[in-house]
Design a protein around this motif. Structure first.
Motif, PDB file in Angstrom:
ATOM      1  N   HIS A 151      38.578 102.218 -56.713  1.00 54.81           N
ATOM      2  CA  HIS A 151      37.507 102.865 -55.951  1.00 54.81           C
ATOM      3  C   HIS A 151      37.774 102.876 -54.448  1.00 54.81           C
ATOM      4  O   HIS A 151      36.933 103.321 -53.674  1.00 54.81           O
ATOM      5  CB  HIS A 151      36.187 102.159 -56.255  1.00 54.81           C
ATOM      6  CG  HIS A 151      35.850 102.153 -57.714  1.00 54.81           C
ATOM      7  ND1 HIS A 151      35.320 103.251 -58.353  1.00 54.81           N
ATOM      8  CD2 HIS A 151      36.020 101.193 -58.666  1.00 54.81           C
ATOM      9  CE1 HIS A 151      35.162 102.975 -59.634  1.00 54.81           C
ATOM     10  NE2 HIS A 151      35.566 101.732 -59.859  1.00 54.81           N
ATOM     11  N   ILE A 170      31.859  99.040 -49.990  1.00 50.01           N
ATOM     12  CA  ILE A 170      33.103  98.276 -50.145  1.00 50.01           C
ATOM     13  C   ILE A 170      33.656  97.874 -48.774  1.00 50.01           C
ATOM     14  O   ILE A 170      34.041  96.719 -48.560  1.00 50.01           O
ATOM     15  CB  ILE A 170      34.147  99.109 -50.932  1.00 50.01           C
ATOM     16  CG1 ILE A 170      33.696  99.263 -52.392  1.00 50.01           C
ATOM     17  CG2 ILE A 170      35.523  98.462 -50.857  1.00 50.01           C
ATOM     18  CD1 ILE A 170      34.546 100.234 -53.196  1.00 50.01           C
ATOM     19  N   GLN A 211      27.137 100.391 -58.741  1.00 51.80           N
ATOM     20  CA  GLN A 211      27.597 101.770 -58.521  1.00 51.80           C
ATOM     21  C   GLN A 211      28.885 102.108 -59.275  1.00 51.80           C
ATOM     22  O   GLN A 211      29.283 103.270 -59.283  1.00 51.80           O
ATOM     23  CB  GLN A 211      27.835 102.003 -57.025  1.00 51.80           C
ATOM     24  CG  GLN A 211      26.579 101.870 -56.166  1.00 51.80           C
ATOM     25  CD  GLN A 211      26.900 102.010 -54.689  1.00 51.80           C
ATOM     26  OE1 GLN A 211      27.111 103.110 -54.187  1.00 51.80           O
ATOM     27  NE2 GLN A 211      26.942 100.878 -53.988  1.00 51.80           N
ATOM     28  N   LEU A 212      29.509 101.107 -59.874  1.00 51.28           N
ATOM     29  CA  LEU A 212      30.781 101.367 -60.550  1.00 51.28           C
ATOM     30  C   LEU A 212      30.564 102.059 -61.893  1.00 51.28           C
ATOM     31  O   LEU A 212      29.548 101.866 -62.551  1.00 51.28           O
ATOM     32  CB  LEU A 212      31.523 100.046 -60.757  1.00 51.28           C
ATOM     33  CG  LEU A 212      31.908  99.282 -59.489  1.00 51.28           C
ATOM     34  CD1 LEU A 212      32.694  98.032 -59.832  1.00 51.28           C
ATOM     35  CD2 LEU A 212      32.707 100.168 -58.534  1.00 51.28           C
ATOM     36  N   ILE A 227      27.588  96.892 -55.161  1.00 49.82           N
ATOM     37  CA  ILE A 227      28.847  97.559 -55.478  1.00 49.82           C
ATOM     38  C   ILE A 227      29.024  97.677 -56.988  1.00 49.82           C
ATOM     39  O   ILE A 227      29.346  98.751 -57.515  1.00 49.82           O
ATOM     40  CB  ILE A 227      30.041  96.805 -54.850  1.00 49.82           C
ATOM     41  CG1 ILE A 227      30.043  96.998 -53.324  1.00 49.82           C
ATOM     42  CG2 ILE A 227      31.366  97.283 -55.445  1.00 49.82           C
ATOM     43  CD1 ILE A 227      31.005  96.105 -52.581  1.00 49.82           C
ATOM     44  N   PHE A 228      28.797  96.587 -57.721  1.00 52.34           N
ATOM     45  CA  PHE A 228      28.934  96.609 -59.182  1.00 52.34           C
ATOM     46  C   PHE A 228      27.976  97.611 -59.816  1.00 52.34           C
ATOM     47  O   PHE A 228      28.317  98.275 -60.806  1.00 52.34           O
ATOM     48  CB  PHE A 228      28.701  95.222 -59.757  1.00 52.34           C
ATOM     49  CG  PHE A 228      29.934  94.353 -59.776  1.00 52.34           C
ATOM     50  CD1 PHE A 228      31.090  94.779 -60.413  1.00 52.34           C
ATOM     51  CD2 PHE A 228      29.922  93.107 -59.178  1.00 52.34           C
ATOM     52  CE1 PHE A 228      32.232  93.979 -60.436  1.00 52.34           C
ATOM     53  CE2 PHE A 228      31.047  92.300 -59.197  1.00 52.34           C
ATOM     54  CZ  PHE A 228      32.206  92.734 -59.832  1.00 52.34           C
ATOM     55  N   VAL A 257      39.065  95.261 -60.198  1.00 54.10           N
ATOM     56  CA  VAL A 257      38.025  96.247 -60.491  1.00 54.10           C
ATOM     57  C   VAL A 257      37.806  97.186 -59.313  1.00 54.10           C
ATOM     58  O   VAL A 257      37.540  98.385 -59.493  1.00 54.10           O
ATOM     59  CB  VAL A 257      36.707  95.537 -60.877  1.00 54.10           C
ATOM     60  CG1 VAL A 257      35.535  96.516 -60.856  1.00 54.10           C
ATOM     61  CG2 VAL A 257      36.831  94.896 -62.247  1.00 54.10           C
ATOM     62  N   ILE A 258      37.937  96.661 -58.103  1.00 51.00           N
ATOM     63  CA  ILE A 258      37.598  97.439 -56.915  1.00 51.00           C
ATOM     64  C   ILE A 258      38.729  98.376 -56.486  1.00 51.00           C
ATOM     65  O   ILE A 258      38.486  99.403 -55.833  1.00 51.00           O
ATOM     66  CB  ILE A 258      37.205  96.483 -55.753  1.00 51.00           C
ATOM     67  CG1 ILE A 258      36.104  97.113 -54.901  1.00 51.00           C
ATOM     68  CG2 ILE A 258      38.407  96.123 -54.893  1.00 51.00           C
ATOM     69  CD1 ILE A 258      34.776  97.153 -55.581  1.00 51.00           C
ATOM     70  N   LEU A 288      29.405 104.311 -52.072  1.00 49.02           N
ATOM     71  CA  LEU A 288      30.168 103.215 -52.665  1.00 49.02           C
ATOM     72  C   LEU A 288      31.250 102.729 -51.719  1.00 49.02           C
ATOM     73  O   LEU A 288      31.411 101.512 -51.508  1.00 49.02           O
ATOM     74  CB  LEU A 288      30.788 103.652 -53.991  1.00 49.02           C
ATOM     75  CG  LEU A 288      31.748 102.644 -54.648  1.00 49.02           C
ATOM     76  CD1 LEU A 288      31.045 101.319 -54.917  1.00 49.02           C
ATOM     77  CD2 LEU A 288      32.343 103.224 -55.931  1.00 49.02           C
TER      78      LEU A 288
END
Length: 285
Positions: free
Chosen positions: A179, A253, A284-285, A281-282, A175-176, A249
């Motif tokens: 980004h 991270i 802001q996704l 973090i989640f 997922v990261i 973001l």
């Protein structure tokens, strides 16, 4: 051990060194520190259990790279050694209590180091350590893969092996990745850049405890902002050379990594801080 230290220092400086004074020093480091002296010169000695000798080897390599490829003052490594129970690292003792703190020059020097690099890949020839925690540096062509896997995924896995699972690791890493910047040039990083690892010697910035590798230059900036606020002069100096483009973001991270390191090292509230950072973090996704 101290007889061994004395002998190796004497061999390294090609002159007799008589250890007449030894003073323990208070530091934030994972190792014990001592100032040793004779009538004419002083050295800094780091001491750890013998099993941690490779940590000193890795630090010596990072010091060599920073000395070669930056304008920061880096204390020279005099010698490394072992006794029956302990490992030790002897460095130049550089101290100037009357030095002016030139934060503009510090920012400028870091920016010049960041843009000087001609490396085309991310990582380093050798693995190293941050606050005693392992930091793998396997070479990668793509930064987003390197940081997601070698930094975040690795530390999350170490925590999971200690029965502290903060997140589904494979899912989080995937997922990261989108980004984290996909098109970024490698820069030489200090690896644990924050105010506590910066000193000034005769007005010039000096770096302590490096864990260097090649990565996105904004990792150094984000790490510094997590631990302590840097003076405005630092940012003015840095941005006189190159701009800082760090979104909220991406800052989160990059700051998750040092938090995970601290969680692995010290547990306690750093685990909660890591959880909170992951949650933010989640969001802001």
């Amino acid at each position: 051990m101290w007889q061994c230290v004395k002998q190796q220092v004497s061999a390294a400086i090609h002159a007799p060194f008589e250890l007449t004074h030894k003073h323990p020093l208070n530091t934030h480091s994972a190792f014990k520190h001592y100032k040793i002296s004779d009538a004419s010169q002083s050295f800094l000695v780091k001491v750890a259990p013998i099993a941690q000798f490779e940590l000193f080897e890795a630090e010596a390599n990072a010091r060599y790279i920073l000395t070669r490829d930056s304008d920061f003052i880096i204390a020279d490594t005099i010698t490394l050694g072992k006794s029956k129970e302990f490992a030790f690292m002897v460095l130049e003792f550089l101290e100037d209590i009357n030095s002016k703190d030139d934060w503009y020059l510090c920012g400028e020097t870091l920016a010049k180091m960041h843009i000087r690099c001609e490396q085309e890949m991310f990582g380093c020839d050798e693995d190293n350590y941050v606050i005693g925690q392992p930091q793998p540096n396997h070479w990668h062509k793509k930064w987003h893969i390197f940081f997601a896997e070698e930094r975040l995924g690795f530390q999350l896995q170490l925590l999971a092996e200690q029965s502290t699972k903060l997140v589904d690791i494979d899912e989080f890493v995937q997922v990261i990745k989108p980004h984290i910047p996909h098109h970024v040039s490698p820069s030489l990083l200090h690896g644990h850049f924050w105010k506590g690892n910066i000193r000034f010697y005769h007005g010039k910035p000096m770096l302590l405890d490096p864990a260097s590798y090649y990565g996105d230059k904004f990792v150094d900036i984000a790490t510094a902002e997590l631990f302590a606020t840097l003076p405005d002069g630092f940012y003015a100096g840095y941005q006189s050379i190159t701009s800082i483009e760090l979104t909220p973001l991406l800052r989160d991270i990059y700051q998750l990594y040092p938090l995970l390191l601290m969680a692995n090292r010290f547990a306690g509230d750093y685990i909660n801080q890591s959880k909170d950072k992951i949650k933010h973090i989640f969001e802001q996704l």
